[in-house]
Write a protein that holds these residues in place. Structure first.
Motif, PDB file in Angstrom:
ATOM      1  N   CYS A 141      29.405  85.368  11.426  1.00 58.89           N
ATOM      2  CA  CYS A 141      28.091  85.953  11.693  1.00 58.89           C
ATOM      3  C   CYS A 141      27.123  85.349  10.693  1.00 58.89           C
ATOM      4  O   CYS A 141      27.502  84.507   9.874  1.00 58.89           O
ATOM      5  CB  CYS A 141      28.132  87.476  11.589  1.00 58.89           C
ATOM      6  N   LEU A 142      25.875  85.758  10.739  1.00 57.62           N
ATOM      7  CA  LEU A 142      24.871  85.214   9.838  1.00 57.62           C
ATOM      8  C   LEU A 142      24.311  86.286   8.927  1.00 57.62           C
ATOM      9  O   LEU A 142      24.084  87.424   9.350  1.00 57.62           O
ATOM     10  CB  LEU A 142      23.722  84.591  10.637  1.00 57.62           C
ATOM     11  N   ALA A 143      24.066  85.922   7.678  1.00 55.10           N
ATOM     12  CA  ALA A 143      23.369  86.813   6.758  1.00 55.10           C
ATOM     13  C   ALA A 143      21.927  86.958   7.217  1.00 55.10           C
ATOM     14  O   ALA A 143      21.306  86.002   7.702  1.00 55.10           O
ATOM     15  CB  ALA A 143      23.413  86.247   5.341  1.00 55.10           C
ATOM     16  N   GLY A 144      21.370  88.155   7.053  1.00 56.70           N
ATOM     17  CA  GLY A 144      19.997  88.380   7.456  1.00 56.70           C
ATOM     18  C   GLY A 144      19.009  87.473   6.750  1.00 56.70           C
ATOM     19  O   GLY A 144      17.943  87.143   7.290  1.00 56.70           O
ATOM     20  N   THR A 145      19.361  87.026   5.541  1.00 58.87           N
ATOM     21  CA  THR A 145      18.470  86.150   4.783  1.00 58.87           C
ATOM     22  C   THR A 145      18.342  84.770   5.408  1.00 58.87           C
ATOM     23  O   THR A 145      17.454  84.005   5.026  1.00 58.87           O
ATOM     24  CB  THR A 145      18.966  86.019   3.333  1.00 58.87           C
ATOM     25  N   ALA A 146      19.194  84.431   6.362  1.00 54.66           N
ATOM     26  CA  ALA A 146      19.030  83.177   7.101  1.00 54.66           C
ATOM     27  C   ALA A 146      17.746  83.191   7.927  1.00 54.66           C
ATOM     28  O   ALA A 146      17.293  82.144   8.396  1.00 54.66           O
ATOM     29  CB  ALA A 146      20.232  82.944   8.017  1.00 54.66           C
ATOM     30  N   PHE A 147      17.151  84.383   8.090  1.00 57.22           N
ATOM     31  CA  PHE A 147      15.953  84.543   8.911  1.00 57.22           C
ATOM     32  C   PHE A 147      14.734  84.941   8.083  1.00 57.22           C
ATOM     33  O   PHE A 147      13.748  85.418   8.620  1.00 57.22           O
ATOM     34  CB  PHE A 147      16.233  85.584  10.004  1.00 57.22           C
TER      35      PHE A 147
END
Length: 386
Positions: free
Chosen positions: A348-354
């Motif tokens: 999955c992706l960390a929210g900080t990627a956005f």
């Protein structure tokens, strides 16, 4: 080699980095469930593929016009008028290899050094990357988590200034699945028209909507000379590898974007464009089937995440992502995302990627089978419990 200074300002899309890490783990024998990449797990509908094969056999293997072949530009204009209620002509359409070039070319064409661009944060990371790369100043506008990740329209309106050169909207929204109510769109349209600020509306998920109807800001009063619609075929028709996107914009702007395309890629593959004509004009039942399946998966993953200690999860109104709040787990976004991949085999992706306002969240794509989603939920629960 000595790189230009602007390269230091260029960001990336973390989903592909995480995908690479996951593939490395798989090569070493670890089983990974992929919830990191925003790619439908369905095959491209057969009639679209068959149209491409016919085009190839018919000799559609040569250069085409920079703005796109006439048949597809006409089909996009017709579809835009029918679905969005926007007056559109073929002269307003530019076909690109993927939708990102529309994003890049529009920002390149409109933004000078020091100009401000308003954009959603958390949001698709390439917005901020391209703004910074070109030398503009990105001005983030937060999403309101307590209202289902609706864009904070009041904040956006208050941040429009004489330096504002472009407003970027995205709805349904990546990474949260939130939307913008029509009243909010009208407020944005009013301020954009009053200040003469163009609006780039990223509507790539407009067909993947579970509640209500999609309203394009381009259809609202005052937006005809200012609205630029970004859309494509990757998400709606499961055509990610085909690299097909398009923009609908005022005809003079379309000429500018086509000129940039001439300099960058010459044109988009002709046989792929013929397939896109079939996608727009032929049977849409496969799209409806995919959206219905995404709807089922959404409810399963939201309910599963809500049942876990430390997780809060809004129910998305569109797209195929959830963006749960994980602050109560005691882990940062990056730490928990790494743990899920390395220990549980859930990518999955960390929210900080956005963006910076994504801290405290994870993004899961539910463009995967129900079986895999349910197994991922079991693994996440076991990791949290342990």
């Amino acid at each position: 080699m000595r790189l230009s200074q602007r390269m230091a300002r260029l960001g990336t899309e973390t989903a592909f980095e995480v995908l690479g890490r996951a593939r490395s783990l798989e090569a070493r024998g670890k089983h990974v469930i992929h919830l990191e990449i925003g790619e439908p797990d369905f095959d491209t509908p057969a009639h679209i593929t068959e149209a491409a094969v016919r085009a190839l056999k018919g000799g559609a293997t040569h250069y085409g016009p920079a703005a796109g072949i006439p048949e597809l530009r006409a089909a996009v204009a017709e579809d835009t008028a029918r679905r969005r209620g926007v007056r559109a002509t073929p002269e307003m359409v530019v076909i690109t290899p993927g939708a990102k070039p529309i994003m890049f070319f529009v920002i390149l064409a409109l933004v000078d050094e020091g100009d401000e661009v308003l954009y959603p944060n958390p949001g698709f990371p390439i917005y901020e990357s391209m703004i910074r790369y070109i030398g503009g100043n990105p001005v983030p506008v937060r999403l309101l988590e307590d209202k289902g990740f609706v864009l904070d329209v009041d904040q956006l309106v208050s941040r429009v200034s004489p330096k504002t050169r472009l407003i970027i909207l995205n709805y349904p929204h990546n990474p949260t699945g939130g939307t913008i109510p029509e009243a909010g769109l009208r407020a944005i349209a009013d301020v954009a028209a009053r200040h003469g600020v163009p609006v780039l509306a990223d509507e790539i998920y407009s067909r993947i909507l579970y509640d209500g109807r999609h309203v394009s800001i381009a259809s609202l009063p005052g937006m005809e000379p200012l609205a630029i619609i970004l859309d494509g075929f990757s998400k709606t028709y499961a055509m990610t590898g085909w690299r097909l996107g398009y923009g609908v914009m005022p005809a003079p702007m379309a000429q500018v974007v086509a000129k940039l395309q001439t300099n960058a890629t010459s044109c988009t593959a002709t046989f792929s464009q013929m397939a896109a004509v079939a996608a727009l004009k032929d049977d849409q039942s496969e799209v409806d089937r995919m959206v219905a399946e995404f709807h089922r998966r959404r409810d399963v993953i939201v309910d599963g995440l809500r049942a876990m200690p430390g997780f809060q999860c809004a129910r998305p109104k569109g797209a195929f992502y959830v963006f749960p709040n994980i602050t109560r787990t005691g882990h940062s976004s990056r730490t928990l995302a790494d743990m899920l991949l390395d220990e549980a085999g859930v990518a999955c992706l960390a929210g900080t990627a956005f963006g910076e306002f994504g801290e405290g969240h994870l993004r899961f794509s539910y463009a995967n089978s129900l079986e895999n989603i349910e197994e991922a939920l079991r693994r996440i629960k076991a990791l949290i419990a342990g």
